[in-house]
Design an enzyme around this catalytic site. Structure first.
Site, PDB file in Angstrom:
ATOM      1  CG  HIS A 110      -1.874   0.984   1.443  1.00 48.31           C
ATOM      2  ND1 HIS A 110      -1.586   2.249   1.884  1.00 48.31           N
ATOM      3  CD2 HIS A 110      -3.218   0.953   1.240  1.00 48.31           C
ATOM      4  CE1 HIS A 110      -2.709   2.947   1.957  1.00 48.31           C
ATOM      5  NE2 HIS A 110      -3.710   2.196   1.558  1.00 48.31           N
ATOM      6  CG  ASP A 188       0.585  -2.470   6.286  1.00 47.40           C
ATOM      7  OD1 ASP A 188      -0.369  -2.575   7.073  1.00 47.40           O
ATOM      8  OD2 ASP A 188       0.544  -1.777   5.254  1.00 47.40           O
ATOM      9  CD  GLN A 191      -6.844  -4.479   4.255  1.00 52.77           C
ATOM     10  OE1 GLN A 191      -7.792  -5.121   4.719  1.00 52.77           O
ATOM     11  NE2 GLN A 191      -6.996  -3.260   3.771  1.00 52.77           N
ATOM     12  CE  LYS A 214      -7.158  -0.370   6.657  1.00 48.90           C
ATOM     13  NZ  LYS A 214      -7.829   0.213   5.502  1.00 48.90           N
ATOM     14  CB  CYS A 352      -4.109   3.296  -1.381  1.00 47.43           C
ATOM     15  SG  CYS A 352      -5.375   4.521  -1.077  1.00 47.43           S
TER      16      CYS A 352
HETATM   17  N1  C6P Z   1      -6.239   0.404   2.917  1.00 48.46           N
HETATM   18  C1  C6P Z   1      -8.122   0.028   1.434  1.00 48.46           C
HETATM   19  O1  C6P Z   1      -9.242   0.304   1.004  1.00 48.46           O
HETATM   20  P1  C6P Z   1      -4.874   3.709   7.256  1.00 48.46           P
HETATM   21  O2  C6P Z   1      -5.426   4.533   6.153  1.00 48.46           O
HETATM   22  O3  C6P Z   1      -3.673   4.343   7.905  1.00 48.46           O
HETATM   23  O4  C6P Z   1      -5.888   3.233   8.234  1.00 48.46           O
HETATM   24  O5  C6P Z   1      -4.368   2.341   6.559  1.00 48.46           O
HETATM   25  C2  C6P Z   1      -3.471   2.393   5.496  1.00 48.46           C
HETATM   26  C3  C6P Z   1      -3.231   1.027   4.941  1.00 48.46           C
HETATM   27  C4  C6P Z   1      -1.976   0.473   5.073  1.00 48.46           C
HETATM   28  N2  C6P Z   1      -1.706  -0.764   4.634  1.00 48.46           N
HETATM   29  C5  C6P Z   1      -2.637  -1.524   4.028  1.00 48.46           C
HETATM   30  C6  C6P Z   1      -2.290  -2.899   3.578  1.00 48.46           C
HETATM   31  C7  C6P Z   1      -3.927  -1.009   3.840  1.00 48.46           C
HETATM   32  O6  C6P Z   1      -4.843  -1.754   3.227  1.00 48.46           O
HETATM   33  C8  C6P Z   1      -4.225   0.303   4.287  1.00 48.46           C
HETATM   34  C9  C6P Z   1      -5.572   0.903   4.044  1.00 48.46           C
HETATM   35  C10 C6P Z   1      -7.578   0.834   2.595  1.00 48.46           C
HETATM   36  O7  C6P Z   1      -7.433  -0.858   0.956  1.00 48.46           O
HETATM   37  C11 C6P Z   1      -7.674   2.311   2.345  1.00 48.46           C
HETATM   38  S1  C6P Z   1      -6.664   2.831   1.030  1.00 48.46           S
END
Ligand code: C6P
Length: 394
Positions: A110, A188, A191, A214, A352
């Site tokens: 991401h 990370d 997910q 999430k 993203c």
């Molecule tokens: N992905 C998706 O729709 P934040 O925005 O900080 O809570 O998470 C960022 C992030 C980082 N790593 C991974 C693997 C992610 O999937 C995400 C967030 C969302 O896929 C929003 S773009």
């Protein structure tokens, strides 16, 4: 907790990878904190401040339990995954990175697990390298081993589950390989933490990050797990209240970890909401959540693959409960718009992860992602709607 209708229309929510819907208990806990118990943390002795401080601390141990960290002081509150990665990139970079060093990431990251490392590598004069993924959607482990074998990798940042390909990476094996070559690992968990049991000690992670929103919690809060011996050596990112021990105009000494990294009045209500969210998830049980989501995924995938002209992106053997897809000659935004008219919420766009889009020579995809509150009826309705939309648009 999942609404069946919105504005009188059916509502089938298949975008939990972006953010999860909230149970009543999370909403009520936040509202009742603001209404009845509101106070600051760490700064006052009156009743509501003592209450807020206690729950704030209890949440830290709840997160430690959730991730099986060895101590609650290894948990730092952040705004979410993105700010946690930025914290590590900046602070680890300052503490440990030299110009000859390499930061290793992967092609399936991401943007949040790419850009902070780019900024850090540029600042430290270090090199950013990328491990590609194979056509199956699995990481190219040979390429990863080759990079590690150079002995130059200082830190490897890798997603646990890809938000596009769904790939569940073998993070325990990756940590063992990285450690054998002297590299540290950030995982990370944006997910993974909401969907599968996570044990940071078993994985061997040096850093693990996730977002509360999430995980059925509120927005604006997440956590960084870091090994104490590393966090102790890393400088703070922000200066301000709470992160100090003594302040004079000549010199400031810092608080110990984790407060060293938590400057200013924190996101108190969000942390308290996260406490309720974690309790909610732990009461169901992460093993049960994983089993149910895999059952739903096994029900969903073949039904999607039967739709003529539909291509599923990423077919790794081990994967999370999301399906990203493309349909020949149809723009993903059109699919998502038409599905919305039928009451089905899916995500579309570059997700993203522009490097993953580039790998497949497209600029956008559509994605259906599941959570424990979905059921097979949701999937049946989605498949019916998708068949209809694809037939109309093609
Ligand atoms: N992905 C998706 O729709 P934040 O925005 O900080 O809570 O998470 C960022 C992030 C980082 N790593 C991974 C693997 C992610 O999937 C995400 C967030 C969302 O896929 C929003 S773009």
């Amino acid at each position: 907790m999942l609404r069946q209708t919105v504005n009188g229309r059916p509502f089938i929510y298949l975008d939990s990878a972006a953010t999860a819907q909230k149970p009543e208990i999370v909403i009520d806990t936040i509202a009742s904190f603001y209404r009845e118990h509101y106070g600051t943390v760490h700064r006052a002795i009156y009743t509501t401040a003592a209450y807020a401080t206690e729950i704030y601390q209890l949440t830290r141990s709840k997160i430690a339990k959730f991730l099986n960290a060895s101590h609650e002081n290894e948990i730092i509150y952040t705004r979410g995954t993105t700010s946690a990665i930025n914290l590590v990139a900046h602070s680890f970079g300052k503490a440990f990175m030299k110009p000859q060093d390499v930061v290793l990431i992967t092609e399936m990251e991401h943007h949040s697990n790419i850009v902070p490392w780019q900024i850090m590598a540029e600042e430290r004069g270090a090199t950013l390298k990328v491990v590609p993924f194979l056509e199956s959607g699995e990481l190219d482990m040979q390429a990863l081993k080759k990079e590690l074998a150079t002995g130059r990798v200082k830190i490897l940042a890798v997603t646990h589950i890809s938000n596009v390909l769904g790939t569940l990476n073998p993070v325990k094996e990756i940590c063992a390989l990285a450690h054998a070559s002297g590299a540290k690992v950030l995982i990370d968990g944006a997910q993974s933490a909401p969907h599968i049991p996570v044990d940071v000690q078993d994985i061997g992670a040096d850093f693990f990050v996730f977002s509360g929103h999430k995980l059925v919690g509120p927005t604006g809060v997440g956590a960084l797990y870091g090994k104490k011996e590393l966090l102790d050596q890393m400088p703070p990112l922000e200066g301000g209240g709470d992160m100090i021990e003594t302040v004079t105009f000549e010199k400031t000494t810092y608080n110990t970890v984790p407060l060293k990294f938590e400057a200013g009045t924190p996101m108190i209500a969000e942390v308290i909401g996260l406490h309720a969210a974690l309790d909610f998830m732990l009461n169901i049980g992460m093993e049960k959540i994983e089993r149910w989501e895999q059952e739903l995924f096994d029900y969903l995938l073949p039904r999607m693959q039967e739709i003529p002209g539909l291509q599923v992106v990423g077919l790794a053997k081990a994967r999370g409960a999301l399906v990203t897809f493309m349909v020949d000659g149809v723009h993903p935004l059109d699919i998502a718009t038409m599905l919305d008219l039928k009451g089905v919420a899916v995500r579309s766009g570059h997700l993203c992860a522009q490097p993953v889009m580039r790998h497949f020579h497209v600029t956008a995809m559509a994605r259906a992602s599941l959570a424990f509150y979905n059921n097979k009826q949701d999937i049946d309705s989605f498949i019916d709607a998708l068949r209809d939309v694809v037939a109309k648009l093609k």
